[in-house]
Design a protein around this motif. Sequence first.
Motif, PDB file in Angstrom:
ATOM      1  N   ILE A 170       0.843  -1.204   0.000  1.00  0.00           N
ATOM      2  CA  ILE A 170       0.000   0.000   0.000  1.00  0.00           C
ATOM      3  C   ILE A 170       0.879   1.255   0.000  1.00  0.00           C
ATOM      4  O   ILE A 170       0.502   2.312   0.509  1.00  0.00           O
ATOM      5  CB  ILE A 170      -1.006  -0.003   1.166  1.00  0.00           C
ATOM      6  N   ASP A 171       2.070   1.115  -0.576  1.00  0.00           N
ATOM      7  CA  ASP A 171       2.988   2.237  -0.813  1.00  0.00           C
ATOM      8  C   ASP A 171       3.514   2.897   0.456  1.00  0.00           C
ATOM      9  O   ASP A 171       3.753   4.103   0.486  1.00  0.00           O
ATOM     10  CB  ASP A 171       2.329   3.289  -1.714  1.00  0.00           C
ATOM     11  N   LEU A 172       3.699   2.094   1.506  1.00  0.00           N
ATOM     12  CA  LEU A 172       4.341   2.586   2.725  1.00  0.00           C
ATOM     13  C   LEU A 172       5.709   1.921   2.824  1.00  0.00           C
ATOM     14  O   LEU A 172       5.807   0.694   2.771  1.00  0.00           O
ATOM     15  CB  LEU A 172       3.496   2.249   3.956  1.00  0.00           C
ATOM     16  N   HIS A 173       6.756   2.720   2.968  1.00  0.00           N
ATOM     17  CA  HIS A 173       8.118   2.180   2.988  1.00  0.00           C
ATOM     18  C   HIS A 173       8.891   2.748   4.176  1.00  0.00           C
ATOM     19  O   HIS A 173       8.763   3.919   4.517  1.00  0.00           O
ATOM     20  CB  HIS A 173       8.843   2.520   1.681  1.00  0.00           C
ATOM     21  N   TRP A 174       9.678   1.882   4.802  1.00  0.00           N
ATOM     22  CA  TRP A 174      10.553   2.249   5.899  1.00  0.00           C
ATOM     23  C   TRP A 174      11.979   1.928   5.477  1.00  0.00           C
ATOM     24  O   TRP A 174      12.254   0.816   4.998  1.00  0.00           O
ATOM     25  CB  TRP A 174      10.187   1.460   7.159  1.00  0.00           C
ATOM     26  N   ASN A 175      12.901   2.873   5.670  1.00  0.00           N
ATOM     27  CA  ASN A 175      14.290   2.709   5.203  1.00  0.00           C
ATOM     28  C   ASN A 175      15.004   1.526   5.843  1.00  0.00           C
ATOM     29  O   ASN A 175      15.831   0.888   5.204  1.00  0.00           O
ATOM     30  CB  ASN A 175      15.094   3.990   5.455  1.00  0.00           C
ATOM     31  N   ASP A 176      14.715   1.225   7.092  1.00  0.00           N
ATOM     32  CA  ASP A 176      15.434   0.167   7.804  1.00  0.00           C
ATOM     33  C   ASP A 176      14.636  -1.143   7.871  1.00  0.00           C
ATOM     34  O   ASP A 176      14.933  -2.018   8.672  1.00  0.00           O
ATOM     35  CB  ASP A 176      15.791   0.629   9.217  1.00  0.00           C
ATOM     36  N   SER A 177      13.650  -1.299   7.004  1.00  0.00           N
ATOM     37  CA  SER A 177      12.777  -2.474   7.062  1.00  0.00           C
ATOM     38  C   SER A 177      13.366  -3.668   6.324  1.00  0.00           C
ATOM     39  O   SER A 177      14.298  -3.537   5.531  1.00  0.00           O
ATOM     40  CB  SER A 177      11.420  -2.141   6.453  1.00  0.00           C
ATOM     41  N   LEU A 178      12.783  -4.837   6.575  1.00  0.00           N
ATOM     42  CA  LEU A 178      13.169  -6.048   5.853  1.00  0.00           C
ATOM     43  C   LEU A 178      12.943  -5.861   4.363  1.00  0.00           C
ATOM     44  O   LEU A 178      13.771  -6.244   3.542  1.00  0.00           O
ATOM     45  CB  LEU A 178      12.370  -7.251   6.372  1.00  0.00           C
ATOM     46  N   TYR A 179      11.831  -5.251   3.995  1.00  0.00           N
ATOM     47  CA  TYR A 179      11.521  -5.013   2.584  1.00  0.00           C
ATOM     48  C   TYR A 179      12.654  -4.250   1.891  1.00  0.00           C
ATOM     49  O   TYR A 179      13.039  -4.582   0.778  1.00  0.00           O
ATOM     50  CB  TYR A 179      10.214  -4.224   2.467  1.00  0.00           C
ATOM     51  N   ALA A 180      13.188  -3.233   2.569  1.00  0.00           N
ATOM     52  CA  ALA A 180      14.241  -2.392   1.983  1.00  0.00           C
ATOM     53  C   ALA A 180      15.550  -3.150   1.774  1.00  0.00           C
ATOM     54  O   ALA A 180      16.343  -2.787   0.910  1.00  0.00           O
ATOM     55  CB  ALA A 180      14.474  -1.166   2.857  1.00  0.00           C
ATOM     56  N   THR A 181      15.770  -4.213   2.540  1.00  0.00           N
ATOM     57  CA  THR A 181      17.051  -4.919   2.463  1.00  0.00           C
ATOM     58  C   THR A 181      17.065  -6.081   1.470  1.00  0.00           C
ATOM     59  O   THR A 181      18.131  -6.600   1.155  1.00  0.00           O
ATOM     60  CB  THR A 181      17.451  -5.478   3.845  1.00  0.00           C
ATOM     61  N   LEU A 182      15.910  -6.488   0.984  1.00  0.00           N
ATOM     62  CA  LEU A 182      15.834  -7.681   0.133  1.00  0.00           C
ATOM     63  C   LEU A 182      15.934  -7.356  -1.350  1.00  0.00           C
ATOM     64  O   LEU A 182      15.524  -6.281  -1.786  1.00  0.00           O
ATOM     65  CB  LEU A 182      14.522  -8.424   0.393  1.00  0.00           C
ATOM     66  N   ASP A 183      16.433  -8.325  -2.122  1.00  0.00           N
ATOM     67  CA  ASP A 183      16.440  -8.203  -3.571  1.00  0.00           C
ATOM     68  C   ASP A 183      15.019  -8.444  -4.079  1.00  0.00           C
ATOM     69  O   ASP A 183      14.170  -8.974  -3.355  1.00  0.00           O
ATOM     70  CB  ASP A 183      17.421  -9.205  -4.182  1.00  0.00           C
ATOM     71  N   PRO A 184      14.719  -8.070  -5.333  1.00  0.00           N
ATOM     72  CA  PRO A 184      13.340  -8.183  -5.840  1.00  0.00           C
ATOM     73  C   PRO A 184      12.729  -9.583  -5.738  1.00  0.00           C
ATOM     74  O   PRO A 184      11.559  -9.721  -5.367  1.00  0.00           O
ATOM     75  CB  PRO A 184      13.464  -7.744  -7.297  1.00  0.00           C
TER      76      PRO A 184
END
Length: 195
Positions: A170-184
């Motif tokens: 839903i277009d919410l992003h955190w710089n230090d999140s797991l999502y930010a650290t993973l490859d596509p």
Amino acid sequence: SFEMERTGEFTFKGFEAKQPVFTLLGHRTTNAVEMYAQPMVGREDELTRMAAFLQPLYEPATASQRFAGMLIVRGEAGMGKSRLVHEFIQAQQTSNHFQVFLGQTNPILQQSLSPFRYWLREYFGYSSTQSEAYNKRVFTHRFSQLTHSMTDTALRNELERGSSMLGALIDLHWNDSLYATLDPESRHESTLNAL
């Protein structure tokens, strides 16, 4: 379904007169109660057939015996499919037997996992007219309510691990999140696990 603003009139090849041009601002927040103010007429047969589809859910059975099926409503544009489904959902929710989650597709903005994005926006109270900070606060609060109500510790931990995956849908992003650290590829797999 969308908020638009008139930009002006422009000349286009194939048109004799100038054509109006609009800027798409975003989704319009519509209230189903406003959309369907008049009573529905003449769809009792369809509602009865839809209710019969759910009947096995009311009968005593073990979890492995229950059929997790899919009810598809098809028809030409303008035939009243959305209204029929709305009335059906309203009837089911007032019976208090189960919750209904609606996952609609967007024919204009075609995205991967679009029905889940729609459902998550509704579930987490996402608003396109509010700031990202506001939407993050609402998401975090609702997510906290969800995880605190869970008795299965392993499931709760896994869901908490995948929170940034759900937020990203839903277009919410955190710089230090797991999502930010993973490859596509890992993001996609982790998103499916979170769902």
